[in-house]
Design an enzyme around this catalytic site. Sequence first.
Site, PDB file in Angstrom:
ATOM      1  CG  HIS A 125      -1.814  -1.002   1.154  1.00 44.42           C
ATOM      2  ND1 HIS A 125      -1.841  -2.323   1.393  1.00 44.42           N
ATOM      3  CD2 HIS A 125      -3.289  -0.618   1.048  1.00 44.42           C
ATOM      4  CE1 HIS A 125      -2.871  -2.558   1.217  1.00 44.42           C
ATOM      5  NE2 HIS A 125      -3.925  -1.732   0.977  1.00 44.42           N
ATOM      6  CG  ASN A 157       4.571  -4.391   2.428  1.00 43.13           C
ATOM      7  OD1 ASN A 157       4.090  -3.436   2.722  1.00 43.13           O
ATOM      8  ND2 ASN A 157       4.047  -5.485   2.390  1.00 43.13           N
TER       9      ASN A 157
END
Length: 388
Positions: A125, A157
């Site tokens: 994201h 991440n």
Amino acid sequence: MGRDWLRLIGSGVLGIGLGGAASYWYVKRNIVRDSASTPETGVVEHHCLKYGLPSTDNLRFHQNFVLSFDSAKRNAKWVLEHITKESSSGKGSRADVRFFEDAVLEPRFRSRLDDYRNSGYDRGHLAPAANHKGDQVGLSETFSMSNISPQVGKGFNRDYWARFERFVKTLAWSSDDVYIVTGPLYVPQRTPQGYVMHHPMIGKPPCLVAVPTHFYKVVLAESRSRLPFGAPKVSVGAFVMPNGQIQPDMPLTAFSVPLQMLENVAGMKFFPSYVSDARRQALDAAAFRWNQTGQEQKKLLKWGDRSQLQGGVLMLEAPTPQAFAQQGRPAKQRQALPAGETPSSRGTRAVALVTGAATDTLHICDAVECKLPAEDWFESNKSKQPKA
């Protein structure tokens, strides 16, 4: 959203980048001034525009964030969020949410679910789902593939970057409004033959998705009432991290970069309606000082690899703190600092006294402690990952 937010979106988006339709309107109304036009309508009659402008970027407006999608790299160029304590807290859940392709974009230009399968990269994201838990619709919108970039999973991440996102989110608890610009970077590598761009691609030709070498965040935190000790209402900071495994004890300040350096590489200005030249100058001096602090902490940890600290090529040509302090005034007006003292040791306000720079803005790390949550925070708090 409020008038201030809409005003910032309008000016900020035009300052950062324009989508295909928006750019056509902007050209017709603002840029082309030496072309024939109709006084009644103001419509430009330039002969080159007979069949329209080439369409490249795409502006996508969501409930709490806006993004500009790069159809060539099939990544967002930037994602601009507005979060508050209320909008980032609530009953919104990612448990039953799935990633989905952005149907507004043409299939051949969009990022696709299949591009990521067995690629070795996470669907990362840019606007985090956790920032928009105040509303289920707002949270679900963050799973649009136009808000996703290929990110290294382990060590980034799922680890350091997730902790960094958490740090940024907590700024909304001590501020009234937080504005965040997040995006990918493609930084060249220095070789004996010069600088060379090298980054992987995923998917299938010719519709490949570029894997960024770095990611950045530029954060602006705003308080409506002045903070203690006469601190300003606004604090700003820019951070750049490599898209790779980062050691969990790496100090966050090591990834602080001067805003001007980031803008040079990204090719865009951030928060142009607020960050004036004087404010940028003061912020950049503070950013360089904090980066030096991170490097000193790195030495105590006996780190030998400087590449993670310098954000690739971003800091290689960074001016010294003394150089920052000597910008902005004619030579005869520049003041010498006392022997053994540098702007980096005197802080942002001291730099401003030397340079005539703005004193109404703090660097984020001067306003709050730039420290990430504990290493085990993500593992102990992560929600069920959505399926493709």
